[in-house]
Design a protein around this motif. Structure first.
Motif, short mmCIF file in Angstrom:
data_model
loop_
_atom_site.label_atom_id
_atom_site.label_comp_id
_atom_site.label_asym_id
_atom_site.label_seq_id
_atom_site.Cartn_x
_atom_site.Cartn_y
_atom_site.Cartn_z
N VAL A 25 0.84 -1.20 0.00
CA VAL A 25 0.00 0.00 0.00
C VAL A 25 0.87 1.25 0.00
O VAL A 25 0.65 2.18 -0.78
CB VAL A 25 -0.96 0.01 1.21
CG1 VAL A 25 -1.72 1.33 1.30
CG2 VAL A 25 -1.94 -1.16 1.13
N VAL A 26 1.89 1.28 0.86
CA VAL A 26 2.77 2.44 0.94
C VAL A 26 3.49 2.67 -0.39
O VAL A 26 3.56 3.80 -0.87
CB VAL A 26 3.76 2.30 2.11
CG1 VAL A 26 4.85 3.36 2.05
CG2 VAL A 26 3.02 2.36 3.44
N GLY A 31 4.30 6.09 -4.70
CA GLY A 31 4.59 6.17 -6.13
C GLY A 31 3.60 7.06 -6.86
O GLY A 31 3.99 7.89 -7.69
N ASP A 32 2.32 6.90 -6.56
CA ASP A 32 1.29 7.71 -7.21
C ASP A 32 1.44 9.19 -6.89
O ASP A 32 1.19 10.06 -7.74
CB ASP A 32 -0.12 7.27 -6.78
CG ASP A 32 -0.54 5.93 -7.36
OD1 ASP A 32 0.17 5.39 -8.23
OD2 ASP A 32 -1.58 5.41 -6.90
N LEU A 33 1.82 9.50 -5.64
CA LEU A 33 1.86 10.89 -5.20
C LEU A 33 3.25 11.51 -5.23
O LEU A 33 3.41 12.69 -4.91
CB LEU A 33 1.27 11.00 -3.78
CG LEU A 33 -0.19 10.56 -3.64
CD1 LEU A 33 -0.63 10.68 -2.19
CD2 LEU A 33 -1.10 11.37 -4.55
N GLY A 34 4.24 10.72 -5.57
CA GLY A 34 5.61 11.24 -5.61
C GLY A 34 6.18 11.56 -4.24
O GLY A 34 6.95 12.50 -4.09
N VAL A 35 5.79 10.77 -3.25
CA VAL A 35 6.23 11.00 -1.87
C VAL A 35 7.38 10.04 -1.53
O VAL A 35 7.33 8.86 -1.88
CB VAL A 35 5.05 10.78 -0.89
CG1 VAL A 35 5.49 10.87 0.55
CG2 VAL A 35 3.94 11.79 -1.18
N THR A 36 8.37 10.55 -0.83
CA THR A 36 9.48 9.73 -0.38
C THR A 36 9.04 8.83 0.77
O THR A 36 8.24 9.25 1.61
CB THR A 36 10.63 10.65 0.11
OG1 THR A 36 11.00 11.50 -0.95
CG2 THR A 36 11.82 9.84 0.57
N TRP A 37 9.57 7.61 0.78
CA TRP A 37 9.26 6.73 1.90
C TRP A 37 10.47 5.87 2.23
O TRP A 37 11.35 5.70 1.40
CB TRP A 37 8.02 5.89 1.63
CG TRP A 37 8.19 4.73 0.71
CD1 TRP A 37 8.27 4.76 -0.65
CD2 TRP A 37 8.32 3.35 1.07
NE1 TRP A 37 8.43 3.50 -1.15
CE2 TRP A 37 8.46 2.61 -0.10
CE3 TRP A 37 8.32 2.69 2.29
CZ2 TRP A 37 8.60 1.23 -0.12
CZ3 TRP A 37 8.46 1.30 2.29
CH2 TRP A 37 8.59 0.60 1.09
N GLU A 38 10.48 5.38 3.46
CA GLU A 38 11.54 4.48 3.90
C GLU A 38 10.92 3.41 4.78
O GLU A 38 9.84 3.59 5.34
CB GLU A 38 12.62 5.23 4.69
CG GLU A 38 12.15 5.74 6.04
CD GLU A 38 13.27 6.34 6.87
OE1 GLU A 38 14.44 5.96 6.68
OE2 GLU A 38 12.94 7.19 7.72
N GLU A 39 11.63 2.31 4.89
CA GLU A 39 11.20 1.22 5.77
C GLU A 39 12.26 1.01 6.82
O GLU A 39 13.45 1.00 6.51
CB GLU A 39 10.98 -0.05 4.96
CG GLU A 39 10.38 -1.17 5.76
CD GLU A 39 9.92 -2.34 4.90
OE1 GLU A 39 9.44 -3.31 5.48
OE2 GLU A 39 10.03 -2.27 3.67
N PRO A 57 2.62 -3.61 11.46
CA PRO A 57 3.36 -2.48 10.93
C PRO A 57 2.77 -1.15 11.39
O PRO A 57 1.58 -1.01 11.59
CB PRO A 57 3.21 -2.63 9.41
CG PRO A 57 1.88 -3.30 9.25
CD PRO A 57 1.76 -4.23 10.44
N VAL A 58 3.65 -0.18 11.54
CA VAL A 58 3.26 1.17 11.94
C VAL A 58 3.68 2.10 10.81
O VAL A 58 4.78 2.00 10.28
CB VAL A 58 3.95 1.59 13.26
CG1 VAL A 58 3.65 3.04 13.59
CG2 VAL A 58 3.52 0.68 14.39
N THR A 59 2.78 3.00 10.44
CA THR A 59 3.12 4.01 9.43
C THR A 59 3.21 5.36 10.11
O THR A 59 2.34 5.72 10.90
CB THR A 59 2.05 4.13 8.34
OG1 THR A 59 0.98 3.29 8.56
CG2 THR A 59 2.59 3.85 6.99
N LEU A 60 4.27 6.06 9.78
CA LEU A 60 4.45 7.43 10.24
C LEU A 60 4.39 8.35 9.03
O LEU A 60 4.92 8.01 7.97
CB LEU A 60 5.82 7.61 10.91
CG LEU A 60 6.21 6.62 12.00
CD1 LEU A 60 7.65 6.89 12.45
CD2 LEU A 60 5.28 6.69 13.18
#
Length: 81
Positions: A25-26, A31-39, A57-60
């Motif tokens: 999901v992340v 990808g759709d919104l062009g947002v940076t993410w890390e795991e 899992p926890v999303t911040l």
């Protein structure tokens, strides 16, 4: 397109099937919104493990806890818009 200054962090651990679901999901939303993410693997940090081991899992979003156990795609998209 969303503000690319947002950042998503996914906290999880190896072998966690809910983390696999959350990652999908992340990845899609970021990808759709062009947002940076890390795991981040909580097993590598005693502090993260102590705080989150029952919640992964926890999303911040931007360092603030957004979801745990499951990632609600619509809610994550709204937080990034």
């Amino acid at each position: 397109m969303a503000d690319t200054t947002h950042r998503i962090t996914l906290l999880g651990k190896p072998g966690c099937h809910l983390c696999d679901d959350a990652r999908a999901v992340v990845e899609r939303v970021a990808g759709d919104l062009g947002v940076t993410w890390e795991e981040r693997d909580i097993t590598g940090s005693p502090e993260l493990y102590e705080k989150y081991w029952e919640m992964i899992p926890v999303t911040l979003v931007d360092g603030v806890q957004h979801d745990y156990w499951r990632v609600d795609e619509a809610r994550l998209r709204a937080a990034l818009s």
